[in-house]
Design a protein around this motif. Structure first.
Motif, PDB file in Angstrom:
ATOM      1  N   ALA A 197       5.572  62.846  17.635  1.00  0.00           N
ATOM      2  CA  ALA A 197       4.648  62.788  16.498  1.00  0.00           C
ATOM      3  C   ALA A 197       5.488  62.759  15.224  1.00  0.00           C
ATOM      4  N   PHE A 198       4.903  62.258  14.122  1.00  0.00           N
ATOM      5  CA  PHE A 198       5.658  62.208  12.864  1.00  0.00           C
ATOM      6  C   PHE A 198       4.682  62.045  11.707  1.00  0.00           C
ATOM      7  N   TRP A 199       5.195  62.329  10.515  1.00  0.00           N
ATOM      8  CA  TRP A 199       4.563  61.915   9.274  1.00  0.00           C
ATOM      9  C   TRP A 199       5.672  61.616   8.265  1.00  0.00           C
ATOM     10  N   MET A 200       5.364  60.785   7.282  1.00  0.00           N
ATOM     11  CA  MET A 200       6.403  60.372   6.336  1.00  0.00           C
ATOM     12  C   MET A 200       5.752  59.887   5.043  1.00  0.00           C
ATOM     13  N   THR A 201       6.393  60.202   3.920  1.00  0.00           N
ATOM     14  CA  THR A 201       5.956  59.749   2.599  1.00  0.00           C
ATOM     15  C   THR A 201       7.163  59.217   1.846  1.00  0.00           C
ATOM     16  N   ARG A 202       6.988  58.055   1.242  1.00  0.00           N
ATOM     17  CA  ARG A 202       8.035  57.465   0.398  1.00  0.00           C
ATOM     18  C   ARG A 202       7.395  57.093  -0.936  1.00  0.00           C
ATOM     19  N   ALA A 203       7.972  57.583  -2.029  1.00  0.00           N
ATOM     20  CA  ALA A 203       7.425  57.315  -3.362  1.00  0.00           C
ATOM     21  C   ALA A 203       8.522  56.752  -4.253  1.00  0.00           C
ATOM     22  N   GLU A 204       8.103  55.916  -5.194  1.00  0.00           N
ATOM     23  CA  GLU A 204       9.085  55.239  -6.049  1.00  0.00           C
ATOM     24  C   GLU A 204       8.474  54.942  -7.407  1.00  0.00           C
ATOM     25  N   LEU A 205       9.262  55.130  -8.465  1.00  0.00           N
ATOM     26  CA  LEU A 205       8.894  54.779  -9.831  1.00  0.00           C
ATOM     27  C   LEU A 205       9.903  53.759 -10.337  1.00  0.00           C
ATOM     28  N   SER A 206       9.411  52.546 -10.696  1.00  0.00           N
ATOM     29  CA  SER A 206      10.296  51.440 -11.038  1.00  0.00           C
ATOM     30  C   SER A 206      10.084  51.007 -12.476  1.00  0.00           C
ATOM     31  N   ALA A 207      11.122  50.374 -13.035  1.00  0.00           N
ATOM     32  CA  ALA A 207      11.062  49.845 -14.391  1.00  0.00           C
ATOM     33  C   ALA A 207      11.819  48.528 -14.430  1.00  0.00           C
ATOM     34  N   GLY A 208      11.321  47.619 -15.284  1.00  0.00           N
ATOM     35  CA  GLY A 208      12.004  46.349 -15.446  1.00  0.00           C
ATOM     36  C   GLY A 208      11.251  45.201 -14.817  1.00  0.00           C
ATOM     37  N   PRO A 209      11.691  43.964 -15.075  1.00  0.00           N
ATOM     38  CA  PRO A 209      11.043  42.779 -14.505  1.00  0.00           C
ATOM     39  C   PRO A 209      11.352  42.637 -13.021  1.00  0.00           C
ATOM     40  N   SER A 210      10.597  41.771 -12.354  1.00  0.00           N
ATOM     41  CA  SER A 210      10.760  41.604 -10.915  1.00  0.00           C
ATOM     42  C   SER A 210      12.123  41.053 -10.543  1.00  0.00           C
ATOM     43  N   VAL A 211      12.729  40.271 -11.445  1.00  0.00           N
ATOM     44  CA  VAL A 211      14.004  39.658 -11.102  1.00  0.00           C
ATOM     45  C   VAL A 211      15.089  40.707 -10.909  1.00  0.00           C
ATOM     46  N   PHE A 212      15.019  41.819 -11.643  1.00  0.00           N
ATOM     47  CA  PHE A 212      15.960  42.919 -11.442  1.00  0.00           C
ATOM     48  C   PHE A 212      15.303  44.206 -11.924  1.00  0.00           C
ATOM     49  N   ARG A 213      15.048  45.093 -11.008  1.00  0.00           N
ATOM     50  CA  ARG A 213      14.294  46.305 -11.312  1.00  0.00           C
ATOM     51  C   ARG A 213      15.062  47.524 -10.811  1.00  0.00           C
ATOM     52  N   SER A 214      15.096  48.542 -11.630  1.00  0.00           N
ATOM     53  CA  SER A 214      15.712  49.811 -11.222  1.00  0.00           C
ATOM     54  C   SER A 214      14.606  50.809 -10.905  1.00  0.00           C
ATOM     55  N   SER A 215      14.920  51.792 -10.067  1.00  0.00           N
ATOM     56  CA  SER A 215      13.878  52.719  -9.642  1.00  0.00           C
ATOM     57  C   SER A 215      14.462  54.069  -9.268  1.00  0.00           C
ATOM     58  N   LEU A 216      13.602  55.063  -9.360  1.00  0.00           N
ATOM     59  CA  LEU A 216      13.875  56.399  -8.833  1.00  0.00           C
ATOM     60  C   LEU A 216      12.969  56.601  -7.627  1.00  0.00           C
ATOM     61  N   PHE A 217      13.519  57.152  -6.550  1.00  0.00           N
ATOM     62  CA  PHE A 217      12.702  57.297  -5.349  1.00  0.00           C
ATOM     63  C   PHE A 217      12.941  58.637  -4.684  1.00  0.00           C
ATOM     64  N   GLY A 218      11.962  59.035  -3.893  1.00  0.00           N
ATOM     65  CA  GLY A 218      12.067  60.235  -3.086  1.00  0.00           C
ATOM     66  C   GLY A 218      11.358  60.029  -1.762  1.00  0.00           C
ATOM     67  N   ASP A 219      11.989  60.433  -0.662  1.00  0.00           N
ATOM     68  CA  ASP A 219      11.440  60.270   0.677  1.00  0.00           C
ATOM     69  C   ASP A 219      11.356  61.622   1.371  1.00  0.00           C
ATOM     70  N   PHE A 220      10.239  61.863   2.077  1.00  0.00           N
ATOM     71  CA  PHE A 220      10.035  63.111   2.801  1.00  0.00           C
ATOM     72  C   PHE A 220       9.391  62.780   4.145  1.00  0.00           C
ATOM     73  N   GLY A 221       9.794  63.482   5.187  1.00  0.00           N
ATOM     74  CA  GLY A 221       9.187  63.208   6.476  1.00  0.00           C
ATOM     75  C   GLY A 221       9.549  64.237   7.526  1.00  0.00           C
ATOM     76  N   TRP A 222       8.768  64.254   8.582  1.00  0.00           N
ATOM     77  CA  TRP A 222       8.997  65.179   9.695  1.00  0.00           C
ATOM     78  C   TRP A 222       8.714  64.453  10.994  1.00  0.00           C
TER      79      TRP A 222
END
Length: 707
Positions: A630-655
């Motif tokens: 069994a498992f669960w998982m969450t991945r979240a991301e906050l991005s900035a910039g145009p689609s051609v080049f975008r930077s982001s901060l992310f965090g992943d959690f899961g069990w």
């Protein structure tokens, strides 16, 4: 050929009448005034199961006034385009005038001698030309096709007149990529085409290729072979063309809708393409006379058209259109905003405009005409050349096989059937693997029976046995696959046109895959799982669904997987992944992925879920300690910039662990980081930091992020 081309006498009569009508000029058609809408959409995806992103969409609206013996006056009323994988408005705006200036992009609905089937060019050629797509109504087509009459329908017009329509089923004699298969409907009395739905009988190898000429040197031919191998599979498919005509003034059949769908698969990418036209008529044979058109193709005229906007809100270009050499006057607004925000465009360019392009009618026509029974004739004689696939897409590196490569040989047999043989050899384990499959397809659905002995990855996410994952394994020792061997037989069914749905029924022996390779440029491999040895008979299904075209709007991607098996143990498992993204103020966007899965029964370790690594919890390594039923998982991301080049901060959690302890799971796996994505996520670079259980920093480069 003539003796065997027609399966019934009515088919011969209808074909003869349609062939004459195709090249005959309707002398009583003098003029019309029409509104034209065109849309071209190109998508891009990496791998089989990844989300497809809208890469390009261009739309054009125009008023077309045509008059016999004069030509056409085309008033461009709207033009807009987007490149979502670039997301640079200036680039999109700068291209507007170039698109509007290209009169080849604006179809003229009808002119004397126009090709009614929308195949092989705009002008109807009387004779067959097998250097391109062979028109099934051209003289000599009987050598390439067979014909049979099908259903018939009656249309009652408002004045009480009844029009009888008859279907002519067209089937190629051999399964070649330049032959069409489908259904054509004609007005029985006039032989005029009323509607049609067809596709090409087979995929076309080397859709984008280097082709040496006959006099090329051996070195040039070898270079072309290497280039083509580099981009293998490099296959093009034209999966459907749909055409509908409308009857005007009870006499004239004029095109109402045109649609073409296909795709190109090259190396690891898939590029689906859709081309749509819609025509509406304000009048037929009622337009005021057009003035004479004098075409000036000199350089001075071209220069003049670019300077007209200094003194006028519009510019005028005179040209000959297409191989028909139709004199045209093209009038284009100079103001880009007038084109982009035209009243002829309703809603966003990212909307599918189903009402304008009548998707429901088109899908019904294609569904009725292009089922699995619509195929080229089955024949073991006069077969096309087999397709051979080698190159990077067939190579991989992992801790079981080391470096391995394979050769694929595919032979079209007709009737939609194809035989495929695959041979693979791993240089570290010294164990040959192979598969032999017999499949039937109509380019939208495929059913196949496969006998195999192969290496499998237990992973539910990513593609550990791909070329891209192999580079990470070779360079950094990050082989994120958990492998086991299987040999058996499987029945597969998949559909890609209306939804992506896969079924697989199998019976196979599963066994452990031992680690045989240790070499990496940097890092070291983690141990592989000790797979449970046993025999299993089971059924799996997978459903994929994408929605949303606008990178700044709501986009979702759903992945549902179910499996059940009996044998040396019995189990059932199910999982769902749901990903969504949406824009925020200040050019930010947020993405969220939610995943969960569980099981019943005694599930062997090779069917457990494994967390850790690029596709699950970034910052953590994929290893044998993080798995469970069994498992669960969450991945979240906050991005900035145009689609051609975008930077982001992310965090992943899961069990992941035993399903009985999901309510007291304890501290989950976790990682955070900084990501850089290019081309709307098709290319990705991450710097991640593991929080629990490992505190470590990882740097990764990969293709096709999940959002």
């Amino acid at each position: 050929m003539l003796a065997t081309a027609f399966l019934d006498e009515k088919a011969r009569e209808l074909f003869t009448r349609a062939k004459i009508a195709r090249v005959a000029q309707e002398s009583s058609m003098q003029s019309y005034d029409a509104k034209v809408r065109q849309r071209i959409s190109v998508r891009a995806g990496i791998g089989k199961a990844g989300p497809e992103r809208l890469a390009y969409r261009g739309e054009t609206a125009a008023r077309v006034q045509w008059q016999r013996n004069v030509g056409a006056r085309i008033q461009v009323t709207g033009t807009r385009m987007v490149l979502p994988i670039l997301g640079v408005p200036k680039v999109e705006k700068d291209a507007i005038q170039d698109i509007a200036d290209d009169n080849e992009m604006i179809p003229i609905p009808y002119f004397p001698g126009s090709e009614t089937l929308w195949i092989g060019g705009s002008v109807a050629r009387a004779e067959v030309d097998d250097n391109g797509i062979v028109n099934p109504l051209a003289t000599g087509a009987e050598a390439y096709y067979t014909y049979q009459t099908g259903d018939s329908v009656q249309l009652r017009l408002p004045d009480g007149k009844i029009v009888q329509l008859r279907e002519l089923a067209v089937r190629p004699r051999t399964p070649k990529g330049n032959l069409a298969v489908g259904s054509l409907w004609f007005d029985v009395v006039t032989g005029q085409l009323v509607r049609a739905a067809y596709r090409l009988a087979a995929a076309t190898p080397n859709a984008m290729s280097a082709v040496p000429n006959d006099s090329a040197t051996r070195s040039a031919k070898l270079a072309a072979f290497m280039i083509n191998s580099l981009f293998a599979p490099n296959v093009g498919e034209l999966s459907s063309i749909a055409i509908e005509y409308g009857l005007y003034q009870g006499q004239f059949w004029l095109p109402r809708l045109q649609s073409a769908e296909g795709s190109i698969r090259a190396l690891f990418a898939c590029v689906p393409i859709k081309y749509e036209n819609s025509f509406t008529y304000a009048s037929v044979n009622a337009s005021p006379p057009l003035g004479a058109i004098q075409v000036d193709t000199s350089k001075a005229a071209a220069d003049s058209s670019m300077t007209q906007c200094r003194n006028s809100p519009t510019r005028v270009v005179t040209q000959y259109k297409s191989d028909a050499r139709i004199p045209t006057v093209l009038t284009i607004p100079c103001n880009d905003s007038t084109l982009i925000y035209s009243k002829d465009f309703v809603g966003s360019i990212y909307d599918d405009d189903d009402a304008i392009f009548d998707r429901e009618s088109r899908d019904q026509l294609i569904g009725a005409a292009l089922g699995m029974r619509a195929q080229a004739a089955f024949s073991l004689a006069n077969l096309p050349r087999p397709r051979v696939q080698i190159g990077p897409s067939m190579m991989r590196y992992n801790r079981v096989e080391g470096f391995s490569t394979e050769v694929l040989l595919e032979q079209q047999l007709g009737g939609g059937f194809a035989a495929t043989a695959i041979a693979r050899y791993g240089f570290s384990d010294g164990k040959p693997n192979g598969e032999f499959a017999m499949a039937r397809t109509n380019l939208s659905r495929t059913v196949g029976l496969n006998v195999y002995s192969r290496l499998n990855a237990a992973n539910d996410w990513g593609a550990p046995l791909s070329f891209g994952s192999s580079l990470s394994a070779l360079l950094y020792g990050r082989d994120e696959g958990f492998y086991f061997r299987s040999s058996g037989v499987e029945l597969q069914w998949n559909s890609t046109r209306f939804l992506h749905l896969d079924w697989r029924a199998y019976t196979e022996n599963q066994s452990r895959a031992m680690q045989n390779a240790t070499f990496t440029v940097g890092g070291a491999f983690v141990p592989n799982i000790a797979a449970y040895r046993g025999r299993f008979t089971g059924l799996t299904t997978r459903w994929l669904k994408s929605s949303g075209n606008d990178p700044r709007g709501l986009r979702t991607f759903t992945d549902v997987r179910l499996e059940g098996a009996i044998g040396d143990s019995a189990f059932a498992r199910g999982a769902v992944d749901f990903t969504m993204s949406h824009a925020l103020p200040r050019k930010l966007s947020a993405s969220l992925a939610l995943s969960t899965g569980s099981s019943v029964g005694d599930m062997p370790i090779q069917r457990h879920w494994f967390l850790g690594g690029l596709q699950t919890i970034r910052g953590q390594n994929a290893d044998t300690t993080q798995h469970g039923n069994a498992f669960w998982m969450t991945r979240a991301e906050l991005s900035a910039g145009p689609s051609v080049f975008r930077s982001s901060l992310f965090g992943d959690f899961g069990w992941t662990g035993d399903r009985s302890s999901i309510s007291r799971a304890g501290r989950p796996l976790s990682g955070v980081g900084l990501g850089f994505a290019a081309f709307d996520g098709l290319v990705r670079f991450d710097v991640s930091r593991g929080i629990h259980p490992r505190k470590q920093t990882r740097v990764d480069f990969y293709l096709n992020r999940r959002f």
